[in-house]
Design a protein around this motif. Structure first.
Motif, PDB file in Angstrom:
ATOM      1  N   ILE A   1      22.275  36.718  36.529  1.00 18.19           N
ATOM      2  CA  ILE A   1      23.252  35.750  37.019  1.00 18.19           C
ATOM      3  C   ILE A   1      22.640  34.840  38.083  1.00 18.19           C
ATOM      4  CG2 ILE A   1      25.166  37.289  36.451  1.00 18.19           C
ATOM      5  CD1 ILE A   1      25.533  37.797  39.441  1.00 18.19           C
ATOM      6  N   GLY A   2      21.637  35.354  38.838  1.00 22.37           N
ATOM      7  CA  GLY A   2      20.948  34.503  39.801  1.00 22.37           C
ATOM      8  C   GLY A   2      20.138  33.421  39.114  1.00 22.37           C
ATOM      9  N   GLY A   3      19.481  33.769  38.010  1.00 22.07           N
ATOM     10  CA  GLY A   3      18.724  32.776  37.262  1.00 22.07           C
ATOM     11  C   GLY A   3      19.609  31.719  36.647  1.00 22.07           C
ATOM     12  N   VAL A   4      20.774  32.126  36.152  1.00 21.99           N
ATOM     13  CA  VAL A   4      21.729  31.157  35.611  1.00 21.99           C
ATOM     14  C   VAL A   4      22.189  30.208  36.703  1.00 21.99           C
ATOM     15  CG1 VAL A   4      24.045  30.883  34.623  1.00 21.99           C
ATOM     16  CG2 VAL A   4      22.511  32.647  33.721  1.00 21.99           C
ATOM     17  N   ARG A   5      22.515  30.765  37.860  1.00 19.78           N
ATOM     18  CA  ARG A   5      23.086  29.953  38.926  1.00 19.78           C
ATOM     19  C   ARG A   5      22.130  28.865  39.401  1.00 19.78           C
ATOM     20  NH1 ARG A   5      27.193  30.366  42.436  1.00 19.78           N
ATOM     21  NH2 ARG A   5      28.320  30.807  40.504  1.00 19.78           N
ATOM     22  N   GLY A   6      20.844  29.152  39.478  1.00 19.80           N
ATOM     23  CA  GLY A   6      19.908  28.130  39.902  1.00 19.80           C
ATOM     24  C   GLY A   6      19.932  26.922  38.992  1.00 19.80           C
ATOM     25  N   ARG A   7      20.051  27.129  37.693  1.00 17.89           N
ATOM     26  CA  ARG A   7      20.099  26.030  36.738  1.00 17.89           C
ATOM     27  C   ARG A   7      21.464  25.338  36.752  1.00 17.89           C
ATOM     28  NH1 ARG A   7      16.832  30.030  35.112  1.00 17.89           N
ATOM     29  NH2 ARG A   7      14.878  29.531  34.019  1.00 17.89           N
TER      30      ARG A   7
ATOM     31  N   VAL B   1      32.426  32.012  45.499  1.00 15.42           N
ATOM     32  CA  VAL B   1      32.881  32.958  44.473  1.00 15.42           C
ATOM     33  C   VAL B   1      31.773  33.933  44.109  1.00 15.42           C
ATOM     34  CG1 VAL B   1      32.351  31.525  42.439  1.00 15.42           C
ATOM     35  CG2 VAL B   1      34.199  33.198  42.341  1.00 15.42           C
ATOM     36  N   ARG B   2      30.510  33.484  44.101  1.00 17.44           N
ATOM     37  CA  ARG B   2      29.422  34.412  43.799  1.00 17.44           C
ATOM     38  C   ARG B   2      29.239  35.444  44.904  1.00 17.44           C
ATOM     39  NH1 ARG B   2      25.888  33.899  39.987  1.00 17.44           N
ATOM     40  NH2 ARG B   2      27.875  33.499  38.912  1.00 17.44           N
ATOM     41  N   ASN B   3      29.380  35.021  46.151  1.00 14.80           N
ATOM     42  CA  ASN B   3      29.312  35.988  47.244  1.00 14.80           C
ATOM     43  C   ASN B   3      30.401  37.043  47.099  1.00 14.80           C
ATOM     44  OD1 ASN B   3      27.131  34.712  48.422  1.00 14.80           O
ATOM     45  ND2 ASN B   3      28.351  33.579  49.922  1.00 14.80           N
ATOM     46  N   ARG B   4      31.561  36.625  46.636  1.00 13.54           N
ATOM     47  CA  ARG B   4      32.652  37.572  46.434  1.00 13.54           C
ATOM     48  C   ARG B   4      32.306  38.569  45.330  1.00 13.54           C
ATOM     49  NH1 ARG B   4      38.831  36.105  44.501  1.00 13.54           N
ATOM     50  NH2 ARG B   4      39.770  38.036  45.242  1.00 13.54           N
ATOM     51  N   SER B   5      31.776  38.091  44.214  1.00 14.02           N
ATOM     52  CA  SER B   5      31.403  38.980  43.113  1.00 14.02           C
ATOM     53  C   SER B   5      30.349  39.988  43.556  1.00 14.02           C
ATOM     54  CB  SER B   5      30.868  38.167  41.929  1.00 14.02           C
ATOM     55  OG  SER B   5      31.818  37.255  41.449  1.00 14.02           O
ATOM     56  N   LEU B   6      29.377  39.522  44.310  1.00 11.58           N
ATOM     57  CA  LEU B   6      28.317  40.417  44.760  1.00 11.58           C
ATOM     58  C   LEU B   6      28.840  41.441  45.774  1.00 11.58           C
ATOM     59  CD1 LEU B   6      25.417  37.822  45.098  1.00 11.58           C
ATOM     60  CD2 LEU B   6      25.714  39.548  43.299  1.00 11.58           C
TER      61      LEU B   6
ATOM     62  N   GLU C   1      19.279  44.289  36.728  1.00 10.08           N
ATOM     63  CA  GLU C   1      19.014  43.238  35.751  1.00 10.08           C
ATOM     64  C   GLU C   1      20.163  42.240  35.698  1.00 10.08           C
ATOM     65  OE1 GLU C   1      17.383  42.778  31.146  1.00 10.08           O
ATOM     66  OE2 GLU C   1      18.178  44.714  31.848  1.00 10.08           O
ATOM     67  N   ALA C   2      21.403  42.724  35.843  1.00  6.10           N
ATOM     68  CA  ALA C   2      22.560  41.826  35.843  1.00  6.10           C
ATOM     69  C   ALA C   2      22.488  40.852  37.017  1.00  6.10           C
ATOM     70  CB  ALA C   2      23.852  42.633  35.903  1.00  6.10           C
ATOM     71  N   ARG C   3      22.102  41.356  38.189  1.00  3.56           N
ATOM     72  CA  ARG C   3      22.002  40.473  39.355  1.00  3.56           C
ATOM     73  C   ARG C   3      20.902  39.427  39.159  1.00  3.56           C
ATOM     74  NH1 ARG C   3      22.414  45.666  42.106  1.00  3.56           N
ATOM     75  NH2 ARG C   3      24.571  45.959  42.827  1.00  3.56           N
ATOM     76  N   ARG C   4      19.772  39.834  38.586  1.00 10.02           N
ATOM     77  CA  ARG C   4      18.692  38.867  38.346  1.00 10.02           C
ATOM     78  C   ARG C   4      19.121  37.819  37.322  1.00 10.02           C
ATOM     79  NH1 ARG C   4      15.764  43.681  38.886  1.00 10.02           N
ATOM     80  NH2 ARG C   4      15.712  44.027  36.622  1.00 10.02           N
TER      81      ARG C   4
ATOM     82  N   ASP D   1      31.549  43.235  34.152  1.00 10.48           N
ATOM     83  CA  ASP D   1      32.177  42.027  34.707  1.00 10.48           C
ATOM     84  C   ASP D   1      31.145  41.155  35.409  1.00 10.48           C
ATOM     85  OD1 ASP D   1      35.238  42.114  34.403  1.00 10.48           O
ATOM     86  OD2 ASP D   1      34.796  44.122  35.101  1.00 10.48           O
ATOM     87  N   LEU D   2      30.215  41.784  36.128  1.00  7.49           N
ATOM     88  CA  LEU D   2      29.227  41.021  36.887  1.00  7.49           C
ATOM     89  C   LEU D   2      28.354  40.177  35.962  1.00  7.49           C
ATOM     90  CD1 LEU D   2      27.980  40.454  39.679  1.00  7.49           C
ATOM     91  CD2 LEU D   2      26.419  42.362  39.252  1.00  7.49           C
ATOM     92  N   ALA D   3      27.830  40.783  34.896  1.00 12.44           N
ATOM     93  CA  ALA D   3      26.988  40.026  33.978  1.00 12.44           C
ATOM     94  C   ALA D   3      27.812  39.052  33.135  1.00 12.44           C
ATOM     95  CB  ALA D   3      26.204  40.977  33.075  1.00 12.44           C
ATOM     96  N   HIS D   4      29.057  39.416  32.837  1.00 12.50           N
ATOM     97  CA  HIS D   4      29.909  38.553  32.019  1.00 12.50           C
ATOM     98  C   HIS D   4      30.153  37.211  32.691  1.00 12.50           C
ATOM     99  CE1 HIS D   4      33.310  37.194  29.591  1.00 12.50           C
ATOM    100  NE2 HIS D   4      34.003  37.059  30.713  1.00 12.50           N
ATOM    101  N   VAL D   5      30.395  37.191  34.012  1.00 15.89           N
ATOM    102  CA  VAL D   5      30.653  35.902  34.664  1.00 15.89           C
ATOM    103  C   VAL D   5      29.424  35.016  34.598  1.00 15.89           C
ATOM    104  CG1 VAL D   5      32.481  36.826  36.151  1.00 15.89           C
ATOM    105  CG2 VAL D   5      30.125  36.759  37.005  1.00 15.89           C
ATOM    106  N   GLY D   6      28.232  35.614  34.665  1.00 13.29           N
ATOM    107  CA  GLY D   6      27.027  34.823  34.515  1.00 13.29           C
ATOM    108  C   GLY D   6      26.832  34.315  33.105  1.00 13.29           C
ATOM    109  N   ASN D   7      27.156  35.155  32.109  1.00 12.19           N
ATOM    110  CA  ASN D   7      27.023  34.736  30.719  1.00 12.19           C
ATOM    111  C   ASN D   7      28.004  33.610  30.396  1.00 12.19           C
ATOM    112  OD1 ASN D   7      27.977  35.629  27.552  1.00 12.19           O
ATOM    113  ND2 ASN D   7      25.802  35.320  27.953  1.00 12.19           N
ATOM    114  N   TYR D   8      29.224  33.712  30.912  1.00 15.08           N
ATOM    115  CA  TYR D   8      30.230  32.662  30.722  1.00 15.08           C
ATOM    116  C   TYR D   8      29.745  31.355  31.346  1.00 15.08           C
ATOM    117  CZ  TYR D   8      35.018  30.710  30.642  1.00 15.08           C
ATOM    118  OH  TYR D   8      36.144  29.946  30.414  1.00 15.08           O
ATOM    119  N   GLU D   9      29.157  31.462  32.524  1.00 14.51           N
ATOM    120  CA  GLU D   9      28.622  30.286  33.215  1.00 14.51           C
ATOM    121  C   GLU D   9      27.474  29.669  32.417  1.00 14.51           C
ATOM    122  OE1 GLU D   9      26.637  30.512  37.298  1.00 14.51           O
ATOM    123  OE2 GLU D   9      28.734  30.138  37.793  1.00 14.51           O
ATOM    124  N   GLU D  10      26.625  30.518  31.828  1.00 12.27           N
ATOM    125  CA  GLU D  10      25.538  30.003  30.997  1.00 12.27           C
ATOM    126  C   GLU D  10      26.091  29.278  29.769  1.00 12.27           C
ATOM    127  OE1 GLU D  10      21.759  31.248  28.184  1.00 12.27           O
ATOM    128  OE2 GLU D  10      22.692  32.816  29.393  1.00 12.27           O
ATOM    129  N   LEU D  11      27.075  29.908  29.113  1.00 11.00           N
ATOM    130  CA  LEU D  11      27.631  29.313  27.895  1.00 11.00           C
ATOM    131  C   LEU D  11      28.230  27.937  28.159  1.00 11.00           C
ATOM    132  CD1 LEU D  11      29.407  32.431  26.329  1.00 11.00           C
ATOM    133  CD2 LEU D  11      27.445  31.225  25.376  1.00 11.00           C
TER     134      LEU D  11
END
Length: 433
Positions: free
Chosen positions: A99-105, A15-20, A94-97, A44-54
């Motif tokens: 969501i990438g940082g969120v995904r690693g965690r 799903v992340r490959n699709r977003s990118l 910055e959005a890509r960085r 939308d790109l940063a929102h999916v990462g923020n949702y994942e963080e939350l």
């Protein structure tokens, strides 16, 4: 990491490959608002990462917030889409960085959770199903934004099987009860629950979605200009919008054309009609002497197996979708021809109910008996009422991970930018029943 968690990790990667991929464009296109109906793509790109963080990092993993100062910017309920370009949102890099940082965690949390434990977010890895489906839904939203941008060359296309004409135009569904909703699908949303018995009278439902050829006949017969076919609200929308065909259609002489992801092409008359709102679908059904199916009728025809007395996950059974059963996951950037997937038929013989186009139903978006919101009210509960109509099935842009026979989508009856179509139904006569 066991096989179950490895499959989830693979879904997260996919799903992340699709977003990118959908945001691999010039920064100007990503930060621009292409329609007041849609967010800038970078939101939308940063929102999916923020949702994942939350949900994964904070709620399920108990991790200290990474960027709490941006939570307000990406709260979909605080800022309407039309206002989001004026917010100090993250730029593309910055959005890509972020969501990438969120995904690693996130992968660390996946490795640590117990899917058999008592925590409802951990059980069956529900929280991962939540964020995977959420991101796929935003990917579909991104595709709708890219369509509205009318910029060519941004969205890949693909090949689809040919259509077929064999079979009756409509299918009979006998009277009787069935089990609607689910209590067994682990990643189902709260609005799909609980499973409950619904007893329906006999009815007929179209074997296939309404196609472009049939819809063009409605237009040519003056369907958009005759108030007999429209509800009062629909007729008001028709007059205010000046709509005279599906969104993105134009007529040149005797030929209908459409603009699909920035490129004009003749309308393929053998495809399901898409980009029609609920009012248009309802008006066509009235013109045809039919009606839209209720969502209960739709779900029974789609997922109920009368011989086994149980619901199926998909029309054809419980096996995952494959290329011979449904047009899903952006296999191509359009619906498949009518009759392309006979192997995807339901137990009643209804075809193309999953994939191709979201299908409008007659039903308002309301809770099932015994509904309980989880994990938050704003996913479903705040939308219940008279303002939204239910769509079912999933479009060509929906991913298999985010569709099933019980899945409920909803939108305002005026919305046309979504990949929406419909099929018709009618009540059986006493003699037929």
């Amino acid at each position: 990491m066991n096989d179950f968690k490895e499959r989830i990790a693979a879904e997260l990667v996919a799903v992340r490959n699709r977003s990118l991929a959908y945001t691999e464009a010039e920064d100007d296109l990503l930060v621009r608002q292409h329609s007041p109906l849609m967010s800038p793509l970078v939101w939308d790109l940063a929102h999916v990462g923020n949702y994942e963080e939350l949900w994964v990092l904070r709620e399920a993993g108990g991790i200290t917030p990474l960027r709490p100062e941006i939570d307000d910017l990406y709260d979909a309920f605080k800022h309407p889409r039309k206002d989001r370009p004026s917010l100090p949102i993250l730029g593309p890099g910055e959005a890509r960085r972020y969501i990438g940082g969120v995904r690693g965690r996130v992968l660390d949390v996946l490795d640590a959770i117990d899917p058999d434990g008592p925590d409802p977010l951990h059980r069956d890895a529900f929280v991962f199903g939540l964020v995977i489906q959420h991101e796929h839904q935003h990917d579909e939203t991104m595709l709708a934004t890219l369509q509205l941008s009318r910029e060519p060359g941004l969205v890949r296309d693909g090949d689809l099987p040919p259509g077929g004409s064999a079979g009756a135009e409509e299918v009979f569904v006998p009277a009787g009860p069935f089990l609607m909703g689910t209590g067994t699908q682990p990643w189902a949303y709260d609005n799909e629950r609980p499973a409950h018995r619904v007893d329906l009278p006999a009815y007929w439902i179209d074997r296939l979605p309404v196609g472009n050829l049939a819809y063009a006949a409605f237009i040519d017969d003056g369907g958009y200009d005759d108030p007999r076919w429209w509800t009062p609200e629909g007729w008001h929308w028709r007059q205010e919008s000046h709509a005279c065909a599906p969104l993105f259609w134009t007529r040149d002489g005797g030929t209908w054309w459409r603009t699909r992801f920035g490129r004009p092409e003749p309308v393929p008359m053998d495809e399901p009609v898409q980009h029609v709102c609920w009012y248009e679908a309802d008006a066509y059904a009235r013109w045809a002497g039919r009606r839209l199916p209720t969502e209960a009728e739709w779900e029974k025809a789609c997922g109920w197996d009368p011989s086994a007395g149980r619901a199926r996950k998909y029309p054809w059974g419980d096996d995952d979708p494959g290329p011979g059963r449904a047009n899903l996951g952006h296999r191509a950037a359009r619906p498949a021809p009518l009759g392309a997937f006979p192997a995807g038929a339901s137990a009643y013989g209804v075809e193309q109910m999953i994939g191709d186009v979201w299908e409008w139903t007659a039903s308002l978006f309301l809770p099932y008996p015994g509904f309980r919101s989880f994990p938050y009210r704003e996913y479903s509960e705040v939308f219940f009422g008279k303002d939204y109509r239910v769509l079912r099935g999933g479009s060509w842009a929906a991913d298999p991970a985010a569709v099933r026979t019980t899945f409920r989508n909803w939108d305002h009856p005026i919305r046309r930018q979504i990949f929406s179509g419909f099929r018709c139904a009618r009540s059986a006569t006493p003699e037929q029943a």
